[in-house]
Design an enzyme around this catalytic site. Structure first.
Site, mmCIF file in Angstrom:
data_model
loop_
_atom_site.group_PDB
_atom_site.id
_atom_site.type_symbol
_atom_site.label_atom_id
_atom_site.label_comp_id
_atom_site.label_asym_id
_atom_site.label_seq_id
_atom_site.Cartn_x
_atom_site.Cartn_y
_atom_site.Cartn_z
ATOM 1 N N HIS A 24 23.449 0.945 11.544
ATOM 2 C CA HIS A 24 24.672 1.735 11.716
ATOM 3 C C HIS A 24 25.389 1.302 12.981
ATOM 4 C CE1 HIS A 24 23.321 4.432 8.540
ATOM 5 N NE2 HIS A 24 22.106 4.294 9.069
ATOM 6 N N ARG B 172 5.686 -9.078 19.464
ATOM 7 C CA ARG B 172 5.753 -10.457 19.979
ATOM 8 C C ARG B 172 4.458 -11.166 19.652
ATOM 9 N NH1 ARG B 172 3.084 -7.975 23.535
ATOM 10 N NH2 ARG B 172 2.279 -8.597 25.515
ATOM 11 N N LYS C 277 12.835 -9.099 16.334
ATOM 12 C CA LYS C 277 13.339 -10.473 16.339
ATOM 13 C C LYS C 277 12.394 -11.346 15.525
ATOM 14 C CE LYS C 277 11.120 -11.766 20.667
ATOM 15 N NZ LYS C 277 11.250 -12.364 21.958
ATOM 16 N N ASN D 166 0.836 -1.186 0.000
ATOM 17 C CA ASN D 166 0.000 0.000 0.000
ATOM 18 C C ASN D 166 0.882 1.251 0.000
ATOM 19 O OD1 ASN D 166 -2.338 1.655 0.289
ATOM 20 N ND2 ASN D 166 -3.340 -0.007 1.406
#
Length: 182
Positions: free
Chosen positions: A112, A177, A163, A82
């Site tokens: 970075h 999560r 993660k 979108n």
């Protein structure tokens, strides 16, 4: 190793390298053209995206769209992004089949150094991102470097994915999560 080889291998590389600057400028030019092409010129948009991604694959992306290089983005079938999608592809972004991105999703392989001396010197690095099949990523979600999202999962709007997310889950939040299985 060239700076491009370092970039693609996840090592620190100098982002102002002439070859990389030239390739980013080319991608920016194509994004500019794409973002200013009339919605009635659908076949023109497809041709621009095929040049940008160096691929014959078809995808549907609503402008504006921005990326660093384009050639590091791999799409499966039936991909939709979108409005306002940004993909920082200093490393490979591997997107499966039937993937939907809500408005203003950001997929960022780039990062970075934490040490300011290295960061101020123009060095950066990136890690690949993999998004499985049948994934829906909600509006404004941010996917960070090195993350893998499993098949059939949904990422809630505004989530920050730091993660890996397993297959077949609803995942939300900052940090994102899994909150339930699907």
């Amino acid at each position: 190793m060239t700076e491009k080889e370092k970039m693609l291998s996840g090592k620190l590389y100098f982002s102002a390298d002439k070859e990389l600057v030239r390739e980013r400028n080319y991608a920016q030019k194509l994004c500019y053209e794409f973002n200013r092409t009339s919605p009635l010129k659908y076949s023109r948009r497809i041709k621009i995206l095929q040049k940008l991604f160096r691929s014959d694959s078809r995808c549907h992306i609503e402008p504006p769209f921005y990326c660093d290089y384009g050639y590091n983005i791999k799409f499966g079938e039936n991909f939709y992004a979108n409005y306002g999608c940004v993909i920082l592809d200093v490393n490979v972004v591997d997107i499966g089949n039937n993937v939907l991105l809500g408005p203003y999703v950001q997929i960022c392989t780039a990062s970075h150094p934490l040490e300011y001396e290295k960061r101020n010197s123009g060095f950066e690095y990136g890690f690949p991102i993999k998004i499985g099949d049948n994934v829906w990523i909600g509006a404004g979600a941010v996917i960070l470097p090195g993350v893998e999202i499993g098949n059939n999962s949904v990422i809630g709007a505004g989530s920050v994915v730091v993660k890996d997310i397993p297959s077949s889950v609803l995942a939300v939040g900052n940090p994102c999560r899994a909150i339930r299985e699907l």
